[in-house]
Design a protein around this motif. Structure first.
Motif, PDB file in Angstrom:
ATOM      1  N   GLY A 191       0.714  -1.194   0.106  1.00 23.30           N
ATOM      2  CA  GLY A 191      -0.169  -0.112   0.409  1.00 23.30           C
ATOM      3  C   GLY A 191       1.118   1.204  -0.270  1.00 23.30           C
ATOM      4  N   ALA A 192      -0.045   3.009   0.011  1.00 27.97           N
ATOM      5  CA  ALA A 192       0.864   3.867  -0.330  1.00 27.97           C
ATOM      6  C   ALA A 192       1.025   4.370   0.971  1.00 27.97           C
ATOM      7  CB  ALA A 192       0.125   4.525  -0.840  1.00 27.97           C
ATOM      8  N   ARG A 193       0.579   3.681   2.456  1.00 31.41           N
ATOM      9  CA  ARG A 193       0.576   4.363   3.478  1.00 31.41           C
ATOM     10  C   ARG A 193       1.973   4.734   3.773  1.00 31.41           C
ATOM     11  NH1 ARG A 193      -3.508   3.624   7.734  1.00 31.41           N
ATOM     12  NH2 ARG A 193      -2.534   5.798   8.541  1.00 31.41           N
ATOM     13  N   PRO A 194       2.548   5.507   4.697  1.00 34.12           N
ATOM     14  CA  PRO A 194       3.835   5.407   5.340  1.00 34.12           C
ATOM     15  C   PRO A 194       3.341   4.541   6.872  1.00 34.12           C
ATOM     16  CG  PRO A 194       2.800   7.830   5.542  1.00 34.12           C
ATOM     17  CD  PRO A 194       1.767   6.191   4.864  1.00 34.12           C
ATOM     18  N   GLY A 195       4.960   3.664   6.855  1.00 34.46           N
ATOM     19  CA  GLY A 195       4.917   2.826   7.879  1.00 34.46           C
ATOM     20  C   GLY A 195       5.466   1.392   6.568  1.00 34.46           C
ATOM     21  N   ARG A 196       4.803   1.225   5.497  1.00 35.83           N
ATOM     22  CA  ARG A 196       5.326   0.012   4.561  1.00 35.83           C
ATOM     23  C   ARG A 196       6.500  -0.327   5.030  1.00 35.83           C
ATOM     24  NH1 ARG A 196       0.966  -2.688   3.311  1.00 35.83           N
ATOM     25  NH2 ARG A 196      -1.076  -1.832   3.707  1.00 35.83           N
ATOM     26  N   ASN A 197       7.418   0.760   4.833  1.00 35.19           N
ATOM     27  CA  ASN A 197       9.284   0.447   4.607  1.00 35.19           C
ATOM     28  C   ASN A 197       9.748  -0.154   6.334  1.00 35.19           C
ATOM     29  OD1 ASN A 197       8.685   3.000   6.856  1.00 35.19           O
ATOM     30  ND2 ASN A 197      10.653   3.253   6.834  1.00 35.19           N
ATOM     31  N   TYR A 198       8.395  -0.675   6.952  1.00 37.73           N
ATOM     32  CA  TYR A 198       8.712  -1.682   7.507  1.00 37.73           C
ATOM     33  C   TYR A 198       9.159  -2.774   7.343  1.00 37.73           C
ATOM     34  CZ  TYR A 198       7.843  -5.050  11.559  1.00 37.73           C
ATOM     35  OH  TYR A 198       7.792  -5.979  12.932  1.00 37.73           O
ATOM     36  N   HIS A 245       8.579 -16.605  11.579  1.00 40.72           N
ATOM     37  CA  HIS A 245       8.562 -15.404  12.202  1.00 40.72           C
ATOM     38  C   HIS A 245       7.281 -15.383  10.605  1.00 40.72           C
ATOM     39  CE1 HIS A 245      11.322 -16.570  14.815  1.00 40.72           C
ATOM     40  NE2 HIS A 245      12.369 -16.676  13.737  1.00 40.72           N
ATOM     41  N   TYR A 246       6.301 -14.619  11.210  1.00 45.33           N
ATOM     42  CA  TYR A 246       5.789 -13.946  10.277  1.00 45.33           C
ATOM     43  C   TYR A 246       5.241 -12.818  10.410  1.00 45.33           C
ATOM     44  CZ  TYR A 246       4.084 -19.105  10.521  1.00 45.33           C
ATOM     45  OH  TYR A 246       4.052 -19.995  10.644  1.00 45.33           O
ATOM     46  N   ALA A 247       5.603 -11.716   9.467  1.00 41.51           N
ATOM     47  CA  ALA A 247       5.382 -10.175   9.707  1.00 41.51           C
ATOM     48  C   ALA A 247       4.387 -10.197   8.160  1.00 41.51           C
ATOM     49  CB  ALA A 247       6.445  -9.512   9.293  1.00 41.51           C
ATOM     50  N   ILE A 248       3.210  -9.930   8.379  1.00 45.43           N
ATOM     51  CA  ILE A 248       2.271  -9.854   7.444  1.00 45.43           C
ATOM     52  C   ILE A 248       1.837  -8.775   7.298  1.00 45.43           C
ATOM     53  CG2 ILE A 248      -0.363 -10.799   6.532  1.00 45.43           C
ATOM     54  CD1 ILE A 248       1.705 -13.110   7.052  1.00 45.43           C
ATOM     55  N   SER A 249       2.119  -8.283   6.252  1.00 38.82           N
ATOM     56  CA  SER A 249       1.511  -6.739   5.584  1.00 38.82           C
ATOM     57  C   SER A 249      -0.143  -6.173   5.385  1.00 38.82           C
ATOM     58  CB  SER A 249       2.222  -6.356   4.329  1.00 38.82           C
ATOM     59  OG  SER A 249       1.533  -5.165   3.852  1.00 38.82           O
ATOM     60  N   TRP A 250      -0.859  -6.273   5.886  1.00 40.32           N
ATOM     61  CA  TRP A 250      -2.396  -6.107   6.099  1.00 40.32           C
ATOM     62  C   TRP A 250      -2.713  -4.838   4.827  1.00 40.32           C
ATOM     63  CZ3 TRP A 250      -5.573  -1.959   7.154  1.00 40.32           C
ATOM     64  CH2 TRP A 250      -7.293  -2.363   6.640  1.00 40.32           C
ATOM     65  N   PHE A 251      -3.613  -4.873   4.441  1.00 39.79           N
ATOM     66  CA  PHE A 251      -4.006  -3.545   3.409  1.00 39.79           C
ATOM     67  C   PHE A 251      -5.457  -3.921   2.984  1.00 39.79           C
ATOM     68  CE2 PHE A 251      -4.895  -1.919  -0.344  1.00 39.79           C
ATOM     69  CZ  PHE A 251      -5.212  -0.193  -0.824  1.00 39.79           C
ATOM     70  N   ALA A 294      -6.687  -9.935   2.505  1.00 40.16           N
ATOM     71  CA  ALA A 294      -5.482 -10.383   3.286  1.00 40.16           C
ATOM     72  C   ALA A 294      -6.427 -11.114   4.522  1.00 40.16           C
ATOM     73  CB  ALA A 294      -4.632  -9.165   3.403  1.00 40.16           C
ATOM     74  N   THR A 295      -7.445 -10.226   4.860  1.00 40.33           N
ATOM     75  CA  THR A 295      -8.088 -10.997   5.917  1.00 40.33           C
ATOM     76  C   THR A 295      -8.246 -12.072   5.755  1.00 40.33           C
ATOM     77  OG1 THR A 295      -9.181  -8.295   6.116  1.00 40.33           O
ATOM     78  CG2 THR A 295     -10.278 -10.797   6.857  1.00 40.33           C
ATOM     79  N   ALA A 296      -8.799 -12.758   4.858  1.00 41.67           N
ATOM     80  CA  ALA A 296      -8.990 -14.003   4.052  1.00 41.67           C
ATOM     81  C   ALA A 296      -7.753 -14.629   4.267  1.00 41.67           C
ATOM     82  CB  ALA A 296      -9.671 -14.273   2.851  1.00 41.67           C
TER      83      ALA A 296
END
Length: 546
Positions: A402-409, A480-486, A490-492
């Protein structure tokens, strides 16, 4: 308009006038009406199923209708007017069949009998009856938040189901379960335990649907194989294909064969370059551009025709390429030409009219194709690397971008992972780091691209296989899981992971707006879901748990 279905919802709040995606209040209202009617369709279809009756037309229309309401799919008022009319006809049709079979239709829920009208004026006036706001005011935000979790999980499952259906793969049991859960939602339930059970039931259903989609893709195109994918363009006429629908891509490749048009993938279509049945076309030239949120820049710079096969579509008028954009399947934008019956000749003709690329760009490639079959084929090698300590940790980093700040995580986390770890990635979240040089371990690339977001099925199967081979549970693995929700797919996928009992998922960069603190507390307690924080502290916590 009341929309909280994705991270774009007015930058983390609720969209009330126009969505950050560009969705108007009118389109949002029509989508609400369509979904309310579709819950009614399912309520009647479930009663009919109790008498052994099902209707193939109703079953085929259901996932398609739900799919059109996902984030960044369809913005066309005229298409929704037709969809609602068809939904009402489908409800009437299955109602008649249920009555003829002697089904009990005496206590149907409101969506099964609601008549919202047919004209735009009538549907707009009726929309408040289908608005989430109505139920928030009546039942409270936490109950509605759990219902939204089910609603959006069903949307994601419907999308994957539609992808499988158009490739000729579907099962009656899957459709029946979808109708059952949708019918449950139609009753406007308020019991928290029941809501949580049905949310996890969606997880189980979505796992089956992803299995069907995997079988559909691999049955038609072969299992993905390790492939070098060109990421820079070649000289010549050009056609760009975005979205997720591999069947549409195949038809485009067939209809451009021998015509001097290079076909490129974009966004979630990148993994298509690893399927033998698609890469055999020599004019599949590679991938162009990045994730979906970059499309306005990517599409504006692309000197050819563009086909959007599924989500995620962004306003094409801002950057002036609407005249060379085409939509297909569930996708729609007012004034943009829509492909009918898989006849892509208008897009091919437009590609031939446009200049294309004047020269080859310097070649850049990435490696893709590490899907389930490929990874399991070298399972002994992987297990040996784990046993010898060459691989000490596995990271699943992916999901929706997505485009929001924070996705550089997700980029920063990938870059910070230890050199003795492998990264499994899927979805468009991989574009955050798939061009970085992260090295290899004993010749195995550290970044293993497993495919599209629906290829979470591949990742799950690999995790289960490794756990079984090591004689432990999935939660005992150093995984280890790092999941990017948008959005809703992604909910499913998240619900599927919860259904499987996977814990300690780091989810971010923001949590869904519809999850109230009360609901989040339940999910944290039951599944140890962890909002993403600072990369260093999250990584430290992951490694200490290994």
């Amino acid at each position: 308009m009341y929309c909280v279905q994705c991270e774009q919802s007015n930058k983390g709040g609720c969209a009330v006038k126009v969505g950050s995606c560009g969705k108007t209040a009118t389109v949002a209202d029509l989508q609400d009406v369509l979904l309310r009617v579709m819950q009614g369709v399912s309520a009647v279809a479930a009663r009919a199923a109790d008498r052994g009756v099902r209707d193939a037309e109703v079953d085929a229309f259901t996932p398609h209708a739900w799919f059109t309401t996902l984030t960044n799919v369809n913005f066309d008022e005229a298409r929704f007017l037709k969809l609602i009319a068809t939904a009402l006809r489908m409800r009437e049709k299955i109602h008649a069949a249920a009555m003829a079979a002697g089904a009990d239709l005496s206590d149907l829920p409101e969506p099964a009998t609601w008549e919202p009208g047919a004209t735009l004026a009538e549907l707009s006036a009726a929309a408040p009856m289908a608005s989430i706001q109505r139920f928030v005011d009546r039942d409270g935000p936490s109950i509605v938040g759990l219902r939204d979790l089910i609603l959006y999980g069903l949307k994601g499952t419907a999308a994957y189901s539609e992808h499988a259906r158009v490739l000729g793969t579907e099962e009656a049991e899957v459709v029946a379960e979808f109708h059952r859960i949708s019918a449950f939602l139609a009753t406007d339930p308020t019991d928290i335990d029941a809501l949580l059970r049905e949310a996890l039931a969606i997880g189980a259903l979505n796992l089956k649907v992803m299995e069907l989609l995997d079988a559909a893709n691999t049955g038609r195109f072969g299992h993905p194989e390790i492939s070098s994918v060109r990421m820079t363009p070649k000289a010549g006429k050009a056609l760009l294909v975005s979205g997720h629908d591999l069947g549409d891509l195949e038809m485009i490749l067939q209809q451009t064969e021998g015509k001097g048009v290079n076909v490129y993938t974009h966004g979630e279509m990148l993994p298509a370059n690893a399927y033998p049945g698609l890469k055999r076309y020599p004019h599949l030239a590679g991938n162009y551009g990045g994730a979906w949120q970059d499309q306005q820049k990517d599409f504006a710079a692309f000197p050819g025709a563009i086909v959007m096969t599924s989500n995620c579509l962004i306003n094409p008028e801002i950057r002036g390429y609407a005249d060379r954009l085409f939509t297909a399947g569930p996708v729609g934008w007012a004034g943009v030409r829509h492909i009918v019956d898989h006849d892509f000749s208008p897009a091919v003709a437009r590609a031939l009219e446009l200049p294309g690329f004047a020269e080859d760009a310097p070649e850049e490639v990435i490696t893709a194709g590490f899907a389930r079959n490929t990874v399991m084929g070298v399972a002994d090698t992987l297990l040996g690397m784990i046993g010898r300590g060459e691989v000490k940790n596995l990271f699943l980093i992916g999901g929706c971008d997505g485009a929001r700040p924070g996705r550089n995580y997700f980029h920063d986390l990938a870059m910070a992972t230890p050199q003795d770890s492998l990264i499994l990635t899927l979805g468009c979240g991989k574009f955050r780091f798939n061009r970085e040089e992260l090295g290899n371990i004993a010749g195995v690339p550290r970044v293993l691209d497993m495919g599209q977001c629906n290829d979470a099925y591949s990742a799950i199967q690999v995790a289960v296989a490794v756990a079984n081979a090591l004689g432990c549970g999935v939660n005992d693995l150093p995984l280890h899981y790092a999941i990017s929700w948008f959005e809703q797919k992604a909910t499913a996928v998240l619900l599927t992971m919860l259904h499987l009992g996977i814990r300690k998922i780091h989810l971010g960069p923001t949590l869904p707006q519809f999850l109230t603190p009360e609901v989040l507390e339940v999910l944290v307690e039951k599944f140890d879901i962890r909002p993403t924080g600072e990369v260093a502290s999250d990584l430290d916590r992951m490694l200490k748990a290994a």
